[in-house]
Design a protein around this motif. Structure first.
Motif, PDB file in Angstrom:
ATOM      1  N   PHE A  91      10.953 -12.382  -0.976  1.00  0.00           N
ATOM      2  CA  PHE A  91      11.742 -11.189  -1.275  1.00  0.00           C
ATOM      3  C   PHE A  91      10.803 -10.157  -1.875  1.00  0.00           C
ATOM      4  CE2 PHE A  91      14.800 -14.612  -1.104  1.00  0.00           C
ATOM      5  CZ  PHE A  91      15.758 -14.059  -0.271  1.00  0.00           C
ATOM      6  N   LEU A  92      10.956  -8.906  -1.446  1.00  0.00           N
ATOM      7  CA  LEU A  92      10.015  -7.844  -1.791  1.00  0.00           C
ATOM      8  C   LEU A  92      10.662  -6.786  -2.664  1.00  0.00           C
ATOM      9  CD1 LEU A  92       8.630  -7.342   1.827  1.00  0.00           C
ATOM     10  CD2 LEU A  92       7.713  -8.857   0.049  1.00  0.00           C
ATOM     11  N   THR A  93       9.861  -6.161  -3.490  1.00  0.00           N
ATOM     12  CA  THR A  93      10.274  -4.992  -4.245  1.00  0.00           C
ATOM     13  C   THR A  93       9.506  -3.810  -3.664  1.00  0.00           C
ATOM     14  OG1 THR A  93      10.616  -6.314  -6.230  1.00  0.00           O
ATOM     15  CG2 THR A  93      10.395  -3.931  -6.531  1.00  0.00           C
ATOM     16  N   PRO A  94      10.173  -2.959  -2.885  1.00  0.00           N
ATOM     17  CA  PRO A  94       9.469  -1.849  -2.241  1.00  0.00           C
ATOM     18  C   PRO A  94       8.891  -0.864  -3.259  1.00  0.00           C
ATOM     19  CG  PRO A  94      11.604  -2.232  -1.222  1.00  0.00           C
ATOM     20  CD  PRO A  94      11.564  -3.042  -2.483  1.00  0.00           C
ATOM     21  N   ASP A  95       7.686  -0.415  -2.962  1.00  0.00           N
ATOM     22  CA  ASP A  95       7.018   0.606  -3.746  1.00  0.00           C
ATOM     23  C   ASP A  95       6.776   1.800  -2.837  1.00  0.00           C
ATOM     24  OD1 ASP A  95       6.869  -0.890  -6.188  1.00  0.00           O
ATOM     25  OD2 ASP A  95       5.185  -2.020  -5.384  1.00  0.00           O
ATOM     26  N   ALA A  96       5.573   2.318  -2.811  1.00  0.00           N
ATOM     27  CA  ALA A  96       5.239   3.451  -1.969  1.00  0.00           C
ATOM     28  C   ALA A  96       5.321   3.048  -0.507  1.00  0.00           C
ATOM     29  CB  ALA A  96       3.838   3.942  -2.296  1.00  0.00           C
ATOM     30  N   ALA A  97       5.862   3.935   0.337  1.00  0.00           N
ATOM     31  CA  ALA A  97       6.014   3.612   1.755  1.00  0.00           C
ATOM     32  C   ALA A  97       6.080   4.885   2.579  1.00  0.00           C
ATOM     33  CB  ALA A  97       7.275   2.790   1.980  1.00  0.00           C
ATOM     34  N   LYS A  98       5.756   4.746   3.851  1.00  0.00           N
ATOM     35  CA  LYS A  98       5.971   5.798   4.824  1.00  0.00           C
ATOM     36  C   LYS A  98       6.998   5.262   5.812  1.00  0.00           C
ATOM     37  CE  LYS A  98       3.795   8.400   8.539  1.00  0.00           C
ATOM     38  NZ  LYS A  98       4.717   8.023   9.580  1.00  0.00           N
ATOM     39  N   GLY A  99       7.999   6.056   6.123  1.00  0.00           N
ATOM     40  CA  GLY A  99       8.971   5.643   7.111  1.00  0.00           C
ATOM     41  C   GLY A  99      10.164   4.880   6.588  1.00  0.00           C
ATOM     42  N   LEU A 100      10.208   4.641   5.288  1.00  0.00           N
ATOM     43  CA  LEU A 100      11.347   3.965   4.665  1.00  0.00           C
ATOM     44  C   LEU A 100      11.972   4.892   3.645  1.00  0.00           C
ATOM     45  CD1 LEU A 100       9.806   0.438   3.992  1.00  0.00           C
ATOM     46  CD2 LEU A 100      11.330   1.095   5.847  1.00  0.00           C
ATOM     47  N   PRO A 101      13.283   4.727   3.400  1.00  0.00           N
ATOM     48  CA  PRO A 101      13.906   5.556   2.362  1.00  0.00           C
ATOM     49  C   PRO A 101      13.281   5.251   1.001  1.00  0.00           C
ATOM     50  CG  PRO A 101      15.461   3.952   3.256  1.00  0.00           C
ATOM     51  CD  PRO A 101      14.187   3.803   4.031  1.00  0.00           C
ATOM     52  N   ALA A 102      13.305   6.214   0.131  1.00  0.00           N
ATOM     53  CA  ALA A 102      12.757   6.025  -1.208  1.00  0.00           C
ATOM     54  C   ALA A 102      13.509   4.919  -1.937  1.00  0.00           C
ATOM     55  CB  ALA A 102      12.841   7.325  -2.009  1.00  0.00           C
ATOM     56  N   ALA A 103      12.777   4.089  -2.651  1.00  0.00           N
ATOM     57  CA  ALA A 103      13.405   3.018  -3.440  1.00  0.00           C
ATOM     58  C   ALA A 103      14.184   3.632  -4.585  1.00  0.00           C
ATOM     59  CB  ALA A 103      12.338   2.064  -3.963  1.00  0.00           C
ATOM     60  N   ASP A 104      15.325   3.019  -4.887  1.00  0.00           N
ATOM     61  CA  ASP A 104      16.155   3.506  -6.002  1.00  0.00           C
ATOM     62  C   ASP A 104      15.559   3.103  -7.314  1.00  0.00           C
ATOM     63  OD1 ASP A 104      17.898   4.541  -4.143  1.00  0.00           O
ATOM     64  OD2 ASP A 104      19.260   2.809  -4.222  1.00  0.00           O
TER      65      ASP A 104
END
Length: 104
Positions: A91-104
């Motif tokens: 299970f991942l905790t999203p950080d900086a990304a391109k192409g994904l919605p901003a993490a809340d």
């Protein structure tokens, strides 16, 4: 946003072909009926012909739980052991990304 990655190690080449067919059918249903599933990408692994990696991104935890309740997901989960020697879920905790919605 809620994300995970799963690595599957398959039993043999014959079962890998069956697994790939099961995955294709499942992904088609996911694409058609799961608006909360933002990314559902399946991959073969270079140099590891019996490995597969899934990268999954959901709108939120509830969208993931809804995915898990779907008949096509339940079918995949009930049949995957016919093909899979082992699997690992991260299970991942999203950080900086391109192409994904901003993490809340």
């Amino acid at each position: 946003m809620f994300a995970l990655v799963v690595k599957f190690d398959l039993i043999d080449a014959e079962r890998a072909a069956g697994f790939d067919q099961l995955v294709a059918e499942t992904v088609k249903s996911i694409a058609e009926s799961e608006p909360g599933t933002l990314v559902y990408a399946t991959h073969t692994v270079e140099g590891e012909p019996l490995s597969r990696v899934f990268y999954e991104v959901y709108r939120d935890r509830e969208a993931f739980e809804e995915h898990e309740r779907q008949p096509h997901t339940r079918q995949f989960l009930s049949q995957r052991n016919d093909y899979v020697a082992s699997h690992r879920v991260e299970f991942l905790t999203p950080d900086a990304a391109k192409g994904l919605p901003a993490a809340d």
